[in-house]
Design an enzyme around this catalytic site. Structure first.
Site, PDB file in Angstrom:
ATOM      1  N   ASP A 197       1.022  -1.177   0.085  1.00 10.35           N
ATOM      2  CA  ASP A 197       0.027  -0.118   0.173  1.00 10.35           C
ATOM      3  C   ASP A 197       0.959   1.211   0.030  1.00 10.35           C
ATOM      4  O   ASP A 197       2.103   1.181   0.553  1.00 10.35           O
ATOM      5  CB  ASP A 197      -1.125  -0.017   1.219  1.00 10.35           C
ATOM      6  CG  ASP A 197      -0.141   0.083   2.597  1.00 10.35           C
ATOM      7  OD1 ASP A 197       0.216   1.153   3.085  1.00 10.35           O
ATOM      8  OD2 ASP A 197       0.309  -1.168   3.133  1.00 10.35           O
ATOM      9  N   SER A 198       0.639   2.161  -0.648  1.00  8.28           N
ATOM     10  CA  SER A 198       1.149   3.682  -0.707  1.00  8.28           C
ATOM     11  C   SER A 198       2.687   3.496  -1.233  1.00  8.28           C
ATOM     12  O   SER A 198       2.814   2.683  -2.157  1.00  8.28           O
ATOM     13  CB  SER A 198       1.033   4.238   0.762  1.00  8.28           C
ATOM     14  OG  SER A 198       1.222   5.773   0.631  1.00  8.28           O
TER      15      SER A 198
END
Length: 306
Positions: free
Chosen positions: A160-161
């Site tokens: 994520d991210s």
């Protein structure tokens, strides 16, 4: 009055403050949770391993309860990269440990969650190098849990991210280097260029802190992989799933990346999931929400699709 050495050199809230004497102050310090031989809620076992003590690169491994004793059919292997703008968070934190416990149980997969070095003490490409080391280690079945329980022909990457940025980069490297087969890549709210092409903007200052001497914005394919269509076209993997969130400031660049992959001639199947009304990494900030539960279900289905 502070001395010159204690003067602030760069401040990038909500992440980090750098002082002229080299001291680093992080605004967010994660709570570190220990591994467990059996999580009381999920029954998932976890342990920490050193992959390269010289670096050091380490990881937390997760083994779902129905994998012991080994079933006749081995289960998928997921290598996961945590987020945090390359400069905060940890694979061992109270954010990621519960989430990956739940994912291992729900999806019935072995997970290797990588603890990579953070900037600015270790500027990029240190995180990429650490994660590449960890990925090759995992793909080789170097730990007994992986060797006994994981199907190395069903190897997935996710993050994520900033972790999604890393996962994308690992797929590009795997395609360029060869010898490493990926079943799929899942990118959750990927950290790709957002305003970093504007000199002096927050995004520009953050990227130059993470990667001193690098070009900003869309000039650097690590930050904006859609800029290098040939590298995207050569990515390893058979399937790609991109999660975006309507209120995420990164959504526009994530959608541009999806469009480039889809139009590049990449040989895999590409899918986009957009969550309405939610912001960046909502599934970690509000893990009990219906939207987070739906994301978990879709990710688990992706990891188990034939």
């Amino acid at each position: 009055m502070s001395s010159t050495n204690e003067e602030v050199d760069l401040e990038l809230p909500p992440f980090i403050r750098l002082y002229k004497n080299g001291r680093v102050e992080r605004f967010t310090v994660p709570t570190i949770l220990p591994p467990s031989p059996s999580d009381p809620t999920t029954g998932v076992a976890s342990k920490d391993v050193f992959i390269d003590p010289a670096t050091p690169v380490s990881a937390r491994l997760y083994l779902p309860p129905n994998s012991s004793p080994p079933p006749p059919t081995k289960i998928p292997l997921l290598v996961y990269f945590h987020g945090g703008a390359f400069c905060i968070e940890s694979a061992f934190s109270s954010t990621y440990h519960p989430y990956l416990n739940n994912l291992a149980a729900r999806a019935n997969v072995v997970i290797v969650s990588v603890e990579y070095r953070l900037a600015p003490e270790h500027p990029l490409p240190a995180a990429y190098e650490d994660c590449w080391t960890a990925l090759r280690w995992a793909a080789a079945g170097s730990d007994p849990w992986i060797a006994e329980h994981a199907d190395l022909n069903r190897l997935f990457l996710a993050g994520d991210s900033a972790g999604a940025n890393i996962a994308q980069r690992m797929a590009v490297l795997a395609g360029a280097e060869g010898g490493l087969s990926l079943e799929g890549i899942a990118l959750i709210h990927p950290y790709f260029s957002t305003g970093a092409d504007v000199e002096g903007s927050f995004g520009d200052r953050l990227w130059r802190m993470l990667c001193p001497g690098a070009e900003g914005g869309t000039a650097d394919p690590r930050l904006y992989p859609a800029a290098d269509e040939e590298a995207v076209k050569g990515m390893a993997g058979r399937r790609l799933l991109v999660f975006l969130a309507e209120k995420d400031h990164l959504m526009e660049k994530g959608k541009a990346y999806y469009d480039v992959v889809k139009g590049s001639g990449w040989g895999g199947a590409v899918e986009l999931v957009e969550t309405a009304g939610e912001g960046h990494v909502f599934h970690l900030l509000k893990p009990e929400s219906d939207a987070a539960g739906e994301l978990m279900e879709l990710l688990a289905a992706f990891l188990n699709a034939a």
